[in-house]
Write a protein that holds these residues in place. Structure first.
Motif, mmCIF file in Angstrom:
data_model
loop_
_atom_site.group_PDB
_atom_site.id
_atom_site.type_symbol
_atom_site.label_atom_id
_atom_site.label_comp_id
_atom_site.label_asym_id
_atom_site.label_seq_id
_atom_site.Cartn_x
_atom_site.Cartn_y
_atom_site.Cartn_z
ATOM 1 N N ALA A 216 0.821 -1.214 0.000
ATOM 2 C CA ALA A 216 0.000 0.000 0.000
ATOM 3 C C ALA A 216 0.851 1.258 0.000
ATOM 4 O O ALA A 216 0.528 2.240 -0.686
ATOM 5 C CB ALA A 216 -0.937 -0.012 1.210
ATOM 6 N N ASP A 217 1.945 1.248 0.764
ATOM 7 C CA ASP A 217 2.806 2.433 0.829
ATOM 8 C C ASP A 217 3.438 2.723 -0.524
ATOM 9 O O ASP A 217 3.460 3.874 -0.988
ATOM 10 C CB ASP A 217 3.891 2.218 1.891
ATOM 11 C CG ASP A 217 4.880 3.367 1.942
ATOM 12 O OD1 ASP A 217 4.478 4.484 2.317
ATOM 13 O OD2 ASP A 217 6.060 3.154 1.582
ATOM 14 N N LEU A 218 3.962 1.704 -1.180
ATOM 15 C CA LEU A 218 4.599 1.915 -2.478
ATOM 16 C C LEU A 218 3.588 2.401 -3.509
ATOM 17 O O LEU A 218 3.855 3.354 -4.258
ATOM 18 C CB LEU A 218 5.281 0.632 -2.941
ATOM 19 C CG LEU A 218 6.097 0.723 -4.234
ATOM 20 C CD1 LEU A 218 7.303 -0.219 -4.182
ATOM 21 C CD2 LEU A 218 5.258 0.415 -5.470
ATOM 22 N N LEU A 219 2.415 1.776 -3.546
ATOM 23 C CA LEU A 219 1.404 2.184 -4.530
ATOM 24 C C LEU A 219 0.930 3.606 -4.283
ATOM 25 O O LEU A 219 0.661 4.361 -5.236
ATOM 26 C CB LEU A 219 0.230 1.205 -4.487
ATOM 27 C CG LEU A 219 0.541 -0.221 -4.948
ATOM 28 C CD1 LEU A 219 -0.647 -1.144 -4.666
ATOM 29 C CD2 LEU A 219 0.912 -0.252 -6.424
ATOM 30 N N ALA A 220 0.826 3.997 -3.025
ATOM 31 C CA ALA A 220 0.382 5.359 -2.700
ATOM 32 C C ALA A 220 1.368 6.404 -3.183
ATOM 33 O O ALA A 220 0.997 7.560 -3.440
ATOM 34 C CB ALA A 220 0.168 5.493 -1.191
ATOM 35 N N ARG A 221 2.647 6.016 -3.332
ATOM 36 C CA ARG A 221 3.671 6.968 -3.779
ATOM 37 C C ARG A 221 3.755 7.073 -5.299
ATOM 38 O O ARG A 221 4.468 7.929 -5.811
ATOM 39 C CB ARG A 221 5.028 6.578 -3.182
ATOM 40 C CG ARG A 221 5.109 6.873 -1.690
ATOM 41 C CD ARG A 221 6.485 6.597 -1.122
ATOM 42 N NE ARG A 221 6.721 5.173 -0.930
ATOM 43 C CZ ARG A 221 7.782 4.517 -1.382
ATOM 44 N NH1 ARG A 221 8.700 5.153 -2.091
ATOM 45 N NH2 ARG A 221 7.934 3.234 -1.138
ATOM 46 N N GLY A 225 -3.313 8.190 -11.045
ATOM 47 C CA GLY A 225 -3.634 7.696 -12.372
ATOM 48 C C GLY A 225 -2.574 6.805 -12.978
ATOM 49 O O GLY A 225 -2.612 6.523 -14.179
ATOM 50 N N GLY A 226 -1.639 6.325 -12.152
ATOM 51 C CA GLY A 226 -0.568 5.472 -12.653
ATOM 52 C C GLY A 226 -1.056 4.076 -13.006
ATOM 53 O O GLY A 226 -2.202 3.685 -12.734
ATOM 54 N N VAL A 227 -0.167 3.321 -13.620
ATOM 55 C CA VAL A 227 -0.464 1.974 -14.094
ATOM 56 C C VAL A 227 0.633 1.035 -13.608
ATOM 57 O O VAL A 227 1.822 1.382 -13.652
ATOM 58 C CB VAL A 227 -0.537 1.957 -15.641
ATOM 59 C CG1 VAL A 227 -0.477 0.534 -16.177
ATOM 60 C CG2 VAL A 227 -1.810 2.649 -16.119
ATOM 61 N N ALA A 244 -7.267 -2.076 -3.504
ATOM 62 C CA ALA A 244 -7.672 -0.818 -2.861
ATOM 63 C C ALA A 244 -7.255 0.379 -3.709
ATOM 64 O O ALA A 244 -8.017 1.347 -3.871
ATOM 65 C CB ALA A 244 -7.056 -0.725 -1.468
ATOM 66 N N ALA A 245 -6.039 0.340 -4.274
ATOM 67 C CA ALA A 245 -5.575 1.450 -5.111
ATOM 68 C C ALA A 245 -6.403 1.573 -6.376
ATOM 69 O O ALA A 245 -6.628 2.685 -6.878
ATOM 70 C CB ALA A 245 -4.100 1.254 -5.445
ATOM 71 N N LEU A 246 -6.867 0.443 -6.907
ATOM 72 C CA LEU A 246 -7.741 0.475 -8.080
ATOM 73 C C LEU A 246 -9.139 0.968 -7.709
ATOM 74 O O LEU A 246 -9.765 1.719 -8.468
ATOM 75 C CB LEU A 246 -7.828 -0.927 -8.693
ATOM 76 C CG LEU A 246 -6.529 -1.473 -9.298
ATOM 77 C CD1 LEU A 246 -6.692 -2.952 -9.626
ATOM 78 C CD2 LEU A 246 -6.133 -0.691 -10.540
ATOM 79 N N ASP A 247 -9.630 0.554 -6.550
ATOM 80 C CA ASP A 247 -10.964 0.975 -6.099
ATOM 81 C C ASP A 247 -11.056 2.485 -5.946
ATOM 82 O O ASP A 247 -12.061 3.108 -6.322
ATOM 83 C CB ASP A 247 -11.305 0.309 -4.760
ATOM 84 C CG ASP A 247 -11.677 -1.157 -4.901
ATOM 85 O OD1 ASP A 247 -12.045 -1.585 -6.013
ATOM 86 O OD2 ASP A 247 -11.605 -1.885 -3.886
ATOM 87 N N LEU A 251 -4.778 4.255 -8.841
ATOM 88 C CA LEU A 251 -4.236 3.617 -10.031
ATOM 89 C C LEU A 251 -5.328 3.557 -11.081
ATOM 90 O O LEU A 251 -6.461 3.150 -10.800
ATOM 91 C CB LEU A 251 -3.748 2.197 -9.733
ATOM 92 C CG LEU A 251 -2.468 2.022 -8.917
ATOM 93 C CD1 LEU A 251 -2.063 0.557 -8.922
ATOM 94 C CD2 LEU A 251 -1.335 2.889 -9.428
ATOM 95 N N ALA A 252 -4.988 3.955 -12.289
ATOM 96 C CA ALA A 252 -5.956 3.872 -13.384
ATOM 97 C C ALA A 252 -6.156 2.438 -13.845
ATOM 98 O O ALA A 252 -7.207 2.089 -14.385
ATOM 99 C CB ALA A 252 -5.493 4.734 -14.554
#
Length: 339
Positions: A216-221, A225-227, A244-247, A251-252
């Motif tokens: 979660a920490d890495l994705l939040a950074r 709209g990243g992929v 969660a990041a997609l929801d 993240l796009a």
């Protein structure tokens, strides 16, 4: 004279016969188990000299039941199904296939990245539902204004960097272990890579250090709209954090060719989330790679039997000196992060 024995474990979608033919011509008795089951492998390989491995787990307990084995050859670039430290300690060679599907996997990763950046799954859904361009709610970004970030700089990542350079505005990468660094790829530390990657593509092996690394920490950074693209190993990504990041829309989209459990359960949200682009662990799959996956492990076994050394060793057994010029064979404790 007793013939040497080679055992082939699980073969999946591969036809093992081309490899069986090569081994037979070289004087081997060949036994095809066709299963990853440890008991079945041990029964077939109790007197084996070499084992060709699909996805079957080869650990110390199984090696105890195959006391004559001195050669393990994988049918893939990956070798995390084998306890390489234990194999080396016992004097067993481990060899993989580092080149057989490099281009195929790199092309697959690029295709997934471009499909998501161009919003092709959403565009397809709009047309199939009877809509047209005015119903297309997500406007794609221009790839030439986006940054592709590569986590890992092994053979596949280097090939992807070459293919992607004319398309993306910037190609960056992080790999503290890589010595062969291609021109035109910016070398960043991990934080800078993640924070600048509009598309983050994973190219590292599964190790205790890297499992769950994409959390979660890495994705939040990552940029809004990243992929994310994963053609490496399924357990690199925390699935709940990804979902969660997609929801939230942070993240796009994400493209997965590998999963924590394969195949995923029918009720697994990784199968059904609308922002996920999926393929069934098929990034390697071409007619050419299927031939190589059948024949090249056999060639590794034959080379070991006839010369004392496989063509593409992953590790050198304890007590065996590696040639000074050999950059492919590494002891288990010094393997790099690249894949």
């Amino acid at each position: 004279m007793t013939r040497p024995v080679a055992v082939i474990t699980d073969t999946g979608e591969l036809d093992p016969e081309p490899g069986v033919g090569l081994l037979d011509e070289a004087g081997f008795e060949v036994r095809v188990v066709g299963s990853p089951d440890a008991d079945a492998i041990a029964a077939a390989a109790h007197d084996a000299d070499a084992v060709i491995v699909g996805y079957a787990r080869i650990d110390g307990a199984l090696l105890d039941r195959m006391p004559k084995v001195r050669m393990l050859a994988t049918m893939s670039a990956g070798h995390d199904m084998i306890d390489t430290v234990e194999a080396s300690r016992r004097g067993v060679w481990v060899a993989n296939l580092p080149h057989s599907a490099t281009e195929d996997v790199a092309v697959h990763a690029l295709a997934q990245a471009l499909s998501l950046t161009r919003r092709l799954p959403q565009a397809d859904a709009v047309v199939r539902a009877g809509g047209w361009s005015t119903d297309f709610g997500e406007v794609p970004r221009r790839a030439g204004e986006m940054t592709l970030g590569l986590l890992g700089m092994g053979r596949i990542a280097r090939t992807l960097a070459r293919l992607a350079a004319p398309v993306f505005g910037r190609v960056t990468a992080h790999d503290p272990h890589a010595a062969d660094w291609p021109d035109g790829v910016e070398r960043l530390d991990l934080d800078d890579l993640v924070e600048n990657a509009d598309v983050l593509s994973l190219h590292i092996p599964s190790t205790p250090r890297t499992r769950g690394m994409v959390n979660a920490d890495l994705l939040a950074r990552m940029p809004q709209g990243g992929v994310l693209v994963n053609v490496a190993r399924g357990d690199l990504v925390d699935p709940e954090a990804l979902l969660a990041a997609l929801d939230t829309g942070h993240l796009a989209g994400a493209a997965l060719d590998v999963f924590p459990v394969e195949p995923p359960d029918a009720t697994d949200r990784l199968r059904t989330h609308p922002r996920l682009l999926l393929s069934p662990h098929s990034a390697f799959l071409t007619d050419a790679s299927l031939r190589a996956y059948a024949t090249e492990p056999a060639r590794n076994v034959i080379a070991w039997w006839t010369t004392g050394r496989p063509h593409t060793p992953v590790t050198v057994p304890a007590g065996v000196a590696a040639p000074a010029s050999d950059s492919t064979a590494r002891t288990p404790r010094t393997q790099g992060a690249s894949a």
